[in-house]
Design an enzyme around this catalytic site. Structure first.
Site, PDB file in Angstrom:
ATOM      1  N   LYS A 119      19.987  46.698  47.786  1.00 27.43           N
ATOM      2  CA  LYS A 119      18.690  46.099  48.100  1.00 27.43           C
ATOM      3  C   LYS A 119      18.853  44.905  49.043  1.00 27.43           C
ATOM      4  O   LYS A 119      18.139  44.772  50.023  1.00 27.43           O
ATOM      5  CB  LYS A 119      17.996  45.658  46.818  1.00 27.43           C
ATOM      6  N   GLU A 142      30.692  44.561  46.087  1.00 30.89           N
ATOM      7  CA  GLU A 142      31.395  45.795  45.744  1.00 30.89           C
ATOM      8  C   GLU A 142      30.955  46.945  46.651  1.00 30.89           C
ATOM      9  O   GLU A 142      31.764  47.749  47.115  1.00 30.89           O
ATOM     10  CB  GLU A 142      31.132  46.175  44.278  1.00 30.89           C
ATOM     11  N   GLY A 174      17.098  47.111  39.796  1.00 30.27           N
ATOM     12  CA  GLY A 174      18.057  48.198  39.957  1.00 30.27           C
ATOM     13  C   GLY A 174      18.059  49.181  38.815  1.00 30.27           C
ATOM     14  O   GLY A 174      18.084  50.399  39.017  1.00 30.27           O
ATOM     15  N   ARG A 175      18.018  48.690  37.581  1.00 30.68           N
ATOM     16  CA  ARG A 175      18.078  49.579  36.416  1.00 30.68           C
ATOM     17  C   ARG A 175      16.790  50.368  36.218  1.00 30.68           C
ATOM     18  O   ARG A 175      16.738  51.281  35.395  1.00 30.68           O
ATOM     19  CB  ARG A 175      18.400  48.763  35.173  1.00 30.68           C
ATOM     20  N   GLU A 193      20.814  44.859  29.883  1.00 24.31           N
ATOM     21  CA  GLU A 193      20.578  43.956  31.006  1.00 24.31           C
ATOM     22  C   GLU A 193      19.149  43.428  30.980  1.00 24.31           C
ATOM     23  O   GLU A 193      18.880  42.321  31.448  1.00 24.31           O
ATOM     24  CB  GLU A 193      20.856  44.668  32.332  1.00 24.31           C
ATOM     25  N   HIS A 211      33.291  63.652  16.414  1.00 25.12           N
ATOM     26  CA  HIS A 211      34.743  63.617  16.240  1.00 25.12           C
ATOM     27  C   HIS A 211      35.334  62.327  16.783  1.00 25.12           C
ATOM     28  O   HIS A 211      36.537  62.250  17.033  1.00 25.12           O
ATOM     29  CB  HIS A 211      35.368  64.836  16.920  1.00 25.12           C
ATOM     30  N   LYS A 270      29.957  36.803  39.285  1.00 26.34           N
ATOM     31  CA  LYS A 270      29.996  37.090  40.720  1.00 26.34           C
ATOM     32  C   LYS A 270      30.341  35.830  41.519  1.00 26.34           C
ATOM     33  O   LYS A 270      31.143  35.853  42.449  1.00 26.34           O
ATOM     34  CB  LYS A 270      28.640  37.626  41.190  1.00 26.34           C
TER      35      LYS A 270
END
Length: 526
Positions: A212, A218, A269-270, A356, A387, A502
């Site tokens: 954005k 990253e 973002g999420r 978040e 399991h 960050k």
């Protein structure tokens, strides 16, 4: 008038704490349990059903939760949100992810633009671009079709779109709508990008850079990694890359990209899977029509979430039962357990969505609060989880509420009968058995084999997982998280908690550190 009050200031919350708790094991035993299964259920959109019979609630508790929903003005706050109020108080922004898939209320204007029209325009631009790629009108330098699309992003630019792609991949292959393979690069660890690039035909791959701000460390690092790989193949990176970004970012009008599609600051973002962030990769992978159906499913579930009657609003009901479990019963975590391999990454997406959003210890005005908020979210698809960590869920010292998701049919629909039942029937048998086992338990004089029961769960059930049901499922959880944030009086739409690390990482790379940070930098040879 909307009143934003802390949870412990609401009289209905105090009353909720006085309601007699339900003995779930006793309530779910025998005919009483059978009666609950039919009673405690509510329809969702696209043929899905939310069943909460195995939750530790009864009519008295539900009545108290309805009063809490009314006093907390949950329906009214959602209405404020979708009509364009500045609900994200931390960043002083509107919250408009629901608007990417439908108009719930009044027209919303921001930045001098009708935002619904803006989102539709981007969807149309993406659809046109995807159709041209599929037709070979947009191709590589040799005029050959692109066969793979690779999304470069992190956080919400990766987790949601990746989960949605995996959820529909087999469905698309079975129904003939599959267009292109998709891969995802997210981690700044070079092993991630290297592994993806080593598994694809780079010359026939189209890359989507999603950021954005256009400055995400990253993502830009991985962009450089990919551009280097393209150059080593003798390819022009600008002919293999598009961007999804804001119109004001430094990459919005860059010659480094074939094209750019836009999002804005009003979609976190999420919450961005139904925006251009998910739209570009899903439209390229499956076709614009499939992405449009996904949006339709989300829009239909959003409409249900406007319902003021708690017992007719599955997202609000799920949210308030979760608040009851967290704040009254004191359960610290929730497990997301999809009995569908296609939803293998859905728990990871919901982990970010929930933690978040609601991992906050101050209210929406920046004031400390005196009660717990968002739970720890984790999960794996069944039956693998059985399991793995189900031992703790059944017999551990902590009670962990469970949210199952299951479908009556598989996506492949060419199952085989083995020992008298199909694989899908075995899968469904397991989820039914787990719900009852968790709720009812089983007494045994050998305490090592004793199951106390009383472990609450809900299940969302549908016929099959397809674009519309996936959209409805996604919107359900997005709206659940939103309603819980309203109850807790926190801002579910910023994420200041990700910023400090960050900032310190940038200081490390600039060699501007002191104290322990300097020593850890030395340990890692930075």
């Amino acid at each position: 008038m909307i009143n934003w009050k802390n949870l412990n200031e609401l009289s209905s919350y105090q009353e909720l704490g006085k309601v007699k708790p339900l003995d779930l094991a006793e309530a779910m035993t025998g005919q009483k349990g059978a009666d609950r299964v039919g009673k405690y259920t509510v329809d969702m959109a696209e043929g899905l059903t939310y069943n909460y019979a195995a939750k530790a609630v009864d009519d008295d508790i539900l009545g108290a939760l309805a009063k809490l929903a009314e006093e907390a003005q949950l329906a009214e706050k959602f209405e404020e949100l979708y009509n364009g109020a500045v609900v994200n108080t931390g960043e002083k922004r509107l919250v408009l992810h629901q608007l990417t898939r439908g108009q719930l209320g009044n027209a919303v204007e921001a930045d001098g633009t009708d935002k619904r029209s803006f989102y539709i325009e981007q969807q149309k631009r993406i659809a046109d671009f995807a159709n041209k790629v599929h037709a070979g009108e947009i191709a590589n330098a040799k005029g050959e079709k692109f066969t793979t699309v690779v999304q470069i992003g992190i956080g919400g630019s990766d987790l949601g779109p990746r989960a949605m792609y995996l959820a529909l991949e087999n469905w698309a292959k079975k129904t003939g709508t599959f267009k292109m393979n998709a891969a995802f690069i997210s981690n700044v660890d070079p092993d991630d990008a290297s592994a993806v690039l080593g598994s694809i035909d780079v010359a026939h791959s189209l890359f989507i850079l999603v950021s954005k701000s256009g400055t995400t460390l990253e993502t830009l690092t991985n962009q450089a990694f990919v551009m280097d790989a393209l150059k080593k193949e003798g390819l022009d990176p600008a002919k293999h890359m598009i961007a999804v970004t804001s119109e004001t970012s430094p990459i919005a009008h860059s010659a480094d990209f074939l094209d750019a599609f836009y999002m804005d600051d009003y979609i976190g973002g999420r919450y961005s899977s139904t925006s251009a962030v998910g739209g570009a990769v899903l439209s390229l992978a499956f076709g614009p029509e499939v992405f449009a159906a996904f949006l339709d499913g989300a829009a239909a579930e959003d409409k249900l979430s406007t319902e003021k009657d708690l017992l007719k609003n599955p997202a609000m009901l799920d949210a308030l039962i979760g608040v009851y479990e967290r704040n009254i019963l004191g359960f610290p975590s929730t497990a997301i357990l999809p009995y569908s391999q296609a939803l293998s990454r859905f728990p990871a997406h919901l982990q970010q969505l929930d933690m978040e959003s609601n991992g906050k210890s101050v209210n929406r005005f920046g004031e400390p609060i005196g009660y717990v908020t968002g739970p720890i979210i984790f999960g794996e698809p069944g039956t693998n989880g059985q399991h793995s960590f189900y031992q703790l869920l059944h017999q551990g010292t902590d009670i962990v509420p469970l949210q199952f998701v299951g479908f009556r049919k598989s996506q492949i629909q060419n199952d085989v009968d083995i020992q008298g039942s199909t694989s899908q029937q075995k899968l469904c048998a397991n989820v039914a058995a787990q719900i009852v086992a968790f709720a009812c338990g089983k007494e045994n004089a050998d305490l090592n084999k004793n199951f106390k029961g009383g472990r609450p769960s809900s299940i969302i059930i549908g016929d099959d997982l397809n674009p519309k049901t996936l959209g409805a499922l996604l919107a359900h959880f997005e709206n659940k998280v939103m309603f819980q944030g309203f109850v807790w009086n926190i801002n579910s739409f910023d994420q200041e908690g990700v910023q400090l690390g960050k900032t310190l990482a940038k200081a490390v790379l600039a060699h501007e550190t002191e104290g322990a940070l300097t020593e850890y930098s030395k340990l890692l040879n930075i």
